[in-house]
Motif scaffolding. Sequence first.
Motif, PDB file in Angstrom:
ATOM      1  N   ALA A  46     -12.947  -8.347  11.785  1.00  0.00           N
ATOM      2  CA  ALA A  46     -13.783  -9.082  11.912  1.00  0.00           C
ATOM      3  C   ALA A  46     -13.467 -10.153  10.555  1.00  0.00           C
ATOM      4  CB  ALA A  46     -15.623  -9.386  11.860  1.00  0.00           C
ATOM      5  N   ASN A  47     -12.376  -9.147   9.885  1.00  0.00           N
ATOM      6  CA  ASN A  47     -11.780 -10.350   8.726  1.00  0.00           C
ATOM      7  C   ASN A  47     -10.833 -10.036   8.316  1.00  0.00           C
ATOM      8  OD1 ASN A  47     -14.504 -11.437   7.314  1.00  0.00           O
ATOM      9  ND2 ASN A  47     -15.044  -9.443   7.169  1.00  0.00           N
ATOM     10  N   PRO A  48     -10.012 -10.758   8.762  1.00  0.00           N
ATOM     11  CA  PRO A  48      -8.770 -10.054   9.154  1.00  0.00           C
ATOM     12  C   PRO A  48      -7.753 -10.340   7.993  1.00  0.00           C
ATOM     13  CG  PRO A  48      -9.013 -12.512  10.444  1.00  0.00           C
ATOM     14  CD  PRO A  48     -10.360 -11.649   9.817  1.00  0.00           C
ATOM     15  N   CYS A  58      -2.251  -3.817  11.467  1.00  0.00           N
ATOM     16  CA  CYS A  58      -1.830  -4.872  12.600  1.00  0.00           C
ATOM     17  C   CYS A  58      -3.209  -6.004  12.304  1.00  0.00           C
ATOM     18  CB  CYS A  58      -1.583  -4.510  13.338  1.00  0.00           C
ATOM     19  SG  CYS A  58      -2.611  -3.494  14.288  1.00  0.00           S
ATOM     20  N   CYS A  59      -3.347  -6.515  13.089  1.00  0.00           N
ATOM     21  CA  CYS A  59      -3.768  -8.093  13.596  1.00  0.00           C
ATOM     22  C   CYS A  59      -4.096  -8.706  12.687  1.00  0.00           C
ATOM     23  CB  CYS A  59      -4.924  -6.912  13.957  1.00  0.00           C
ATOM     24  SG  CYS A  59      -5.191  -6.082  15.447  1.00  0.00           S
ATOM     25  N   THR A  60      -3.314  -8.642  11.256  1.00  0.00           N
ATOM     26  CA  THR A  60      -3.415  -9.622  10.649  1.00  0.00           C
ATOM     27  C   THR A  60      -3.435 -11.430  10.796  1.00  0.00           C
ATOM     28  OG1 THR A  60      -1.580 -10.130  10.211  1.00  0.00           O
ATOM     29  CG2 THR A  60      -2.526  -8.238   9.011  1.00  0.00           C
ATOM     30  N   ILE A  61      -3.867 -12.173  10.342  1.00  0.00           N
ATOM     31  CA  ILE A  61      -3.401 -13.254  10.851  1.00  0.00           C
ATOM     32  C   ILE A  61      -1.646 -13.134  10.815  1.00  0.00           C
ATOM     33  CG2 ILE A  61      -4.004 -15.805   9.778  1.00  0.00           C
ATOM     34  CD1 ILE A  61      -5.930 -15.492   8.675  1.00  0.00           C
ATOM     35  N   VAL A  91     -14.493   1.627  18.676  1.00  0.00           N
ATOM     36  CA  VAL A  91     -13.124   1.793  18.434  1.00  0.00           C
ATOM     37  C   VAL A  91     -13.209   2.677  16.221  1.00  0.00           C
ATOM     38  CG1 VAL A  91     -10.542   1.820  17.804  1.00  0.00           C
ATOM     39  CG2 VAL A  91     -11.459   1.396  19.653  1.00  0.00           C
ATOM     40  N   VAL A  92     -13.746   1.374  15.758  1.00  0.00           N
ATOM     41  CA  VAL A  92     -14.309   1.897  14.198  1.00  0.00           C
ATOM     42  C   VAL A  92     -15.458   3.129  14.219  1.00  0.00           C
ATOM     43  CG1 VAL A  92     -14.380   1.304  12.585  1.00  0.00           C
ATOM     44  CG2 VAL A  92     -12.912  -0.421  14.210  1.00  0.00           C
ATOM     45  N   GLU A  93     -16.334   2.880  14.444  1.00  0.00           N
ATOM     46  CA  GLU A  93     -17.614   3.488  14.832  1.00  0.00           C
ATOM     47  C   GLU A  93     -17.686   4.244  15.364  1.00  0.00           C
ATOM     48  OE1 GLU A  93     -20.854   2.085  15.443  1.00  0.00           O
ATOM     49  OE2 GLU A  93     -21.115  -0.267  14.027  1.00  0.00           O
ATOM     50  N   ASP A  94     -17.002   4.672  16.268  1.00  0.00           N
ATOM     51  CA  ASP A  94     -16.552   6.094  16.970  1.00  0.00           C
ATOM     52  C   ASP A  94     -15.854   7.285  15.938  1.00  0.00           C
ATOM     53  OD1 ASP A  94     -15.900   8.025  19.668  1.00  0.00           O
ATOM     54  OD2 ASP A  94     -13.789   7.328  18.942  1.00  0.00           O
ATOM     55  N   PHE A  95     -14.597   6.789  14.954  1.00  0.00           N
ATOM     56  CA  PHE A  95     -14.192   6.588  14.357  1.00  0.00           C
ATOM     57  C   PHE A  95     -14.432   7.252  13.853  1.00  0.00           C
ATOM     58  CE2 PHE A  95     -11.094   6.781  10.855  1.00  0.00           C
ATOM     59  CZ  PHE A  95      -9.976   7.683  10.957  1.00  0.00           C
ATOM     60  N   PHE A 211      -6.694  -0.555  11.657  1.00  0.00           N
ATOM     61  CA  PHE A 211      -7.357  -1.400  11.244  1.00  0.00           C
ATOM     62  C   PHE A 211      -7.948  -0.094   9.205  1.00  0.00           C
ATOM     63  CE2 PHE A 211      -9.558   1.973  13.667  1.00  0.00           C
ATOM     64  CZ  PHE A 211      -9.811   3.221  12.829  1.00  0.00           C
ATOM     65  N   ILE A 212      -7.450   0.623   9.245  1.00  0.00           N
ATOM     66  CA  ILE A 212      -7.083   0.841   7.647  1.00  0.00           C
ATOM     67  C   ILE A 212      -5.473   0.967   7.194  1.00  0.00           C
ATOM     68  CG2 ILE A 212      -7.337   3.407   5.795  1.00  0.00           C
ATOM     69  CD1 ILE A 212      -8.743   4.677   8.264  1.00  0.00           C
ATOM     70  N   ALA A 213      -5.408  -0.914   6.551  1.00  0.00           N
ATOM     71  CA  ALA A 213      -4.439  -1.879   6.262  1.00  0.00           C
ATOM     72  C   ALA A 213      -3.918  -0.671   5.107  1.00  0.00           C
ATOM     73  CB  ALA A 213      -4.735  -2.806   6.020  1.00  0.00           C
ATOM     74  N   ASP A 214      -4.626   0.346   3.803  1.00  0.00           N
ATOM     75  CA  ASP A 214      -3.757   0.469   2.716  1.00  0.00           C
ATOM     76  C   ASP A 214      -3.262   1.901   2.809  1.00  0.00           C
ATOM     77  OD1 ASP A 214      -6.327   1.790   2.790  1.00  0.00           O
ATOM     78  OD2 ASP A 214      -6.689   0.826   1.325  1.00  0.00           O
ATOM     79  N   GLY A 215      -3.924   2.540   4.271  1.00  0.00           N
ATOM     80  CA  GLY A 215      -3.731   4.274   4.633  1.00  0.00           C
ATOM     81  C   GLY A 215      -4.370   5.165   3.657  1.00  0.00           C
ATOM     82  N   ASP A 216      -5.392   4.222   3.104  1.00  0.00           N
ATOM     83  CA  ASP A 216      -5.648   5.567   2.830  1.00  0.00           C
ATOM     84  C   ASP A 216      -7.462   5.715   3.661  1.00  0.00           C
ATOM     85  OD1 ASP A 216      -8.324   7.202   0.757  1.00  0.00           O
ATOM     86  OD2 ASP A 216      -8.192   5.814  -0.329  1.00  0.00           O
TER      87      ASP A 216
END
Length: 375
Positions: A46-48, A58-61, A91-95, A211-216
């Motif tokens: 929603a906020n790439p 991934c999934c960035t502009i 995916v995200v909420e299931d995760f 969806f966890i771009a910083d790997g944390d």
Amino acid sequence: MTADATPPRRLRVLAAMSGGVDSAVAAARAAEAGHDVTGVHLALSANPQSFRTGARGCCTIEDSRDARRAADVIGIPFYVWDLAERFREDVVEDFVAEYEAGRTPNPCLRCNEKIKFAALLDKALALGFDAVCTGHYARVAVDSEGNRELHRASDMAKDQSYVLGVLDERQLAHALFPLGDTVTTKDEIRAEAERRGLAVAKKPDSHDICFIADGDTQGFLASRLGRAEGDIVDESGTRLGSHEGAYGFTIGQRKGLRIGTPAPDGKPRYVLDISPVNNTVTVGPLEALDVTALTAIKPRWCGTAPATAGEYTAQLRAHGEETPVRVEPAGDELSVTFTEAVRGVAPGQAVVLYDGTRVVGSATIASTTRATATV
């Protein structure tokens, strides 16, 4: 059996283009094979972010622009489809929910099942497309009776059939994997991209949860579930330390336990059990992780479901090795018995079954049987 990754008849193909090199080359090969190809980039955030950081996320502009440039070079139409809300829900909420329940999910399997070969495929078929094409390394083949089967990629080093084990017969009927028959190195795929004039030839692969771009992962979960202090105990229940959220641990984890008291034998401890009910993490010796059997639920079959018990091999992680198993189906459950004990098996993970190179199906691990009872 004959390979059928790119059928001879001309198809209307929707190529899922992530902005990476694999999906770009797959789209180019589909077009070169004579298919009527249209590229589509899935906007899943929603906020790439404007830019990715190296191989993170991934999934960035930037990714959408890279995909568009690749489509222009290939000479195919290109669109961006917004599936962010569906991705968040499926995916995200299931995760997050799975970790909260003490399980270890694989979001890539869920994305393939719910997004790329459900939401995307359904929309593609509704628009008159015949198939969805992706850059996965796997093969679709046709048996002597005309049934489509999912097989491992020709190059085992790049095989991605594990994360596609959730695809059913209907989805396989509309799936194309142009890279699956390629017995080449990733460098050769990049060289092919460069020959084709695709600017993504040297772009790094994405290795983290998208969806966890910083790997944390732990920080991501904490921001959604909050911090909840609990106990870290040994097999006898003796308190050894504390944690800030049981969701921050996985079965088999060794590092980051922050236990001040050493084990009596001086050997490392590993996470053996995660209990969300009392927010407790149990640790113990490596050998206590040995699993001899498991029960799995929600099976999905890549073809006809086996009616009786059988001997197969199983893969338990995306890059794990195969291990011989005996499988007994019982309605919506599977009983899986290992020939030799395995380690690092956690509820929530997928067990994917194989008959040679053919993917039989997959199921979600619900519980395990340890060689030695620990908790």
